[in-house]
Design a protein around this motif. Structure first.
Motif, PDB file in Angstrom:
ATOM      1  N   ASN A  68      -6.022  18.093   2.467  1.00 52.16           N
ATOM      2  CA  ASN A  68      -5.097  19.156   2.386  1.00 52.16           C
ATOM      3  C   ASN A  68      -3.649  18.743   2.697  1.00 52.16           C
ATOM      4  O   ASN A  68      -2.885  19.513   1.995  1.00 52.16           O
ATOM      5  N   ASP A  69      -3.634  17.852   3.663  1.00 45.56           N
ATOM      6  CA  ASP A  69      -2.196  17.600   4.031  1.00 45.56           C
ATOM      7  C   ASP A  69      -1.363  16.698   3.574  1.00 45.56           C
ATOM      8  O   ASP A  69      -0.048  16.539   3.483  1.00 45.56           O
ATOM      9  N   ASP A  70      -2.166  15.731   2.775  1.00 46.63           N
ATOM     10  CA  ASP A  70      -1.463  14.462   2.483  1.00 46.63           C
ATOM     11  C   ASP A  70      -1.764  14.305   1.021  1.00 46.63           C
ATOM     12  O   ASP A  70      -2.934  14.014   0.366  1.00 46.63           O
ATOM     13  N   SER A  71      -0.750  14.619  -0.021  1.00 51.35           N
ATOM     14  CA  SER A  71      -0.697  14.643  -1.381  1.00 51.35           C
ATOM     15  C   SER A  71      -1.124  13.112  -1.994  1.00 51.35           C
ATOM     16  O   SER A  71      -2.060  13.080  -2.844  1.00 51.35           O
ATOM     17  N   HIS A  72      -0.391  12.084  -1.090  1.00 47.57           N
ATOM     18  CA  HIS A  72      -0.853  10.784  -1.692  1.00 47.57           C
ATOM     19  C   HIS A  72      -2.241  10.289  -1.435  1.00 47.57           C
ATOM     20  O   HIS A  72      -2.951   9.759  -2.507  1.00 47.57           O
ATOM     21  N   ARG A 129      -7.051  15.625   5.890  1.00 38.65           N
ATOM     22  CA  ARG A 129      -5.864  15.005   5.421  1.00 38.65           C
ATOM     23  C   ARG A 129      -5.923  15.000   4.034  1.00 38.65           C
ATOM     24  O   ARG A 129      -4.769  15.243   3.406  1.00 38.65           O
ATOM     25  N   ALA A 189      -4.709  12.557  -1.449  1.00 39.99           N
ATOM     26  CA  ALA A 189      -5.594  13.440  -2.226  1.00 39.99           C
ATOM     27  C   ALA A 189      -5.602  12.760  -3.671  1.00 39.99           C
ATOM     28  O   ALA A 189      -6.628  12.921  -4.530  1.00 39.99           O
ATOM     29  N   ALA A 190      -4.273  12.379  -4.114  1.00 37.65           N
ATOM     30  CA  ALA A 190      -4.226  11.587  -5.288  1.00 37.65           C
ATOM     31  C   ALA A 190      -5.299  10.322  -5.424  1.00 37.65           C
ATOM     32  O   ALA A 190      -5.750  10.079  -6.290  1.00 37.65           O
TER      33      ALA A 190
END
Length: 225
Positions: free
Chosen positions: A32-36, A30, A38-39
């Motif tokens: 790598n796939d979910d920028s939110h 997740r 990751a932030a």
């Protein structure tokens, strides 16, 4: 718990390493796939950066785990069962407390060769177990840094930090204006192990009194090494 709160706690648990292997592998993907997501993970990593500076991988003695299992079995015999199903906020609060305890043990027993100037000294807790302030001492600059974890700064209000030594009157250190890092300079000898730090909710601009004029919503005791 709202979906956003669950999202925040998942990221915090991921950073603290409180997830099982299956969940962690899923969250790795997740990340790598979910920028939110990751932030949010990055935000928690920054919040815990003071702790990260002081901790290193250390292999515990072989006798530690058998003693833990023995203690768990003893508790199970007394209560008949061990309840491990808790709200995510419980694990987050436990993880933060464990991290603080680990830092104290590491510094008191293992004694790293290269001391760091930034040292976590207190966790300020309130009514919600997943909302806390982490306070770190910067010895080289004679100041403390305060970072908010899962706390939204109030609008049209102020959060004011207070230092209380024993029975002395509360001393204002200033307003908490940022979630990531707030620096407050201290006079020499201001802190000891009888010091309590507290945060009160005040009108905009802070208390007009010599002490808090609003409710104290976070507090915690200082632990110096």
């Amino acid at each position: 718990m709202t979906a956003q709160e669950h999202h925040d706690l998942t990221a915090a648990e991921y950073v603290l390493g409180l997830t099982d292997d299956v969940t962690r592998h899923r969250l790795d993907k997740r990340l790598n796939d979910d920028s939110h997501f990751a932030a949010e993970v990055l935000r928690w990593q920054k919040a815990f950066s003071g702790i990260d500076l002081l901790t290193h991988d250390v292999m515990p003695p072989a006798a530690v785990w058998p003693l833990i299992k023995q203690d768990l079995n003893r508790n199970a015999d007394v209560s008949g069962t061990i309840s491990v199903r808790r709200q995510p906020g419980f694990w987050l609060g436990w993880g933060l407390a464990a991290a603080m305890a680990g830092i104290l043990i590491y510094n008191q027993v293992i004694k790293p060769d290269a001391p760091h100037s930034l040292q976590p000294i207190a966790v300020l807790s309130g009514a919600q177990p997943n909302a806390q302030f982490v306070v770190s001492l910067d010895k080289s600059a004679s100041r403390i840094q305060v970072s908010a974890l899962n706390i939204t700064l109030p609008e049209n209000k102020a959060l004011q930090l207070w230092l209380i030594r024993g029975s002395a009157a509360p001393q204002s250190l200033g307003l908490i204006n940022h979630t990531d890092s707030n620096a407050f300079r201290l006079a020499p000898g201001e802190l000891n192990n009888q010091t309590v730090l507290a945060v009160s909710l005040e009108p905009a601009g802070g208390s007009k009194l010599s002490g808090p004029s609003g409710p104290v919503i976070f507090q915690g005791k200082v632990t110096l090494l």
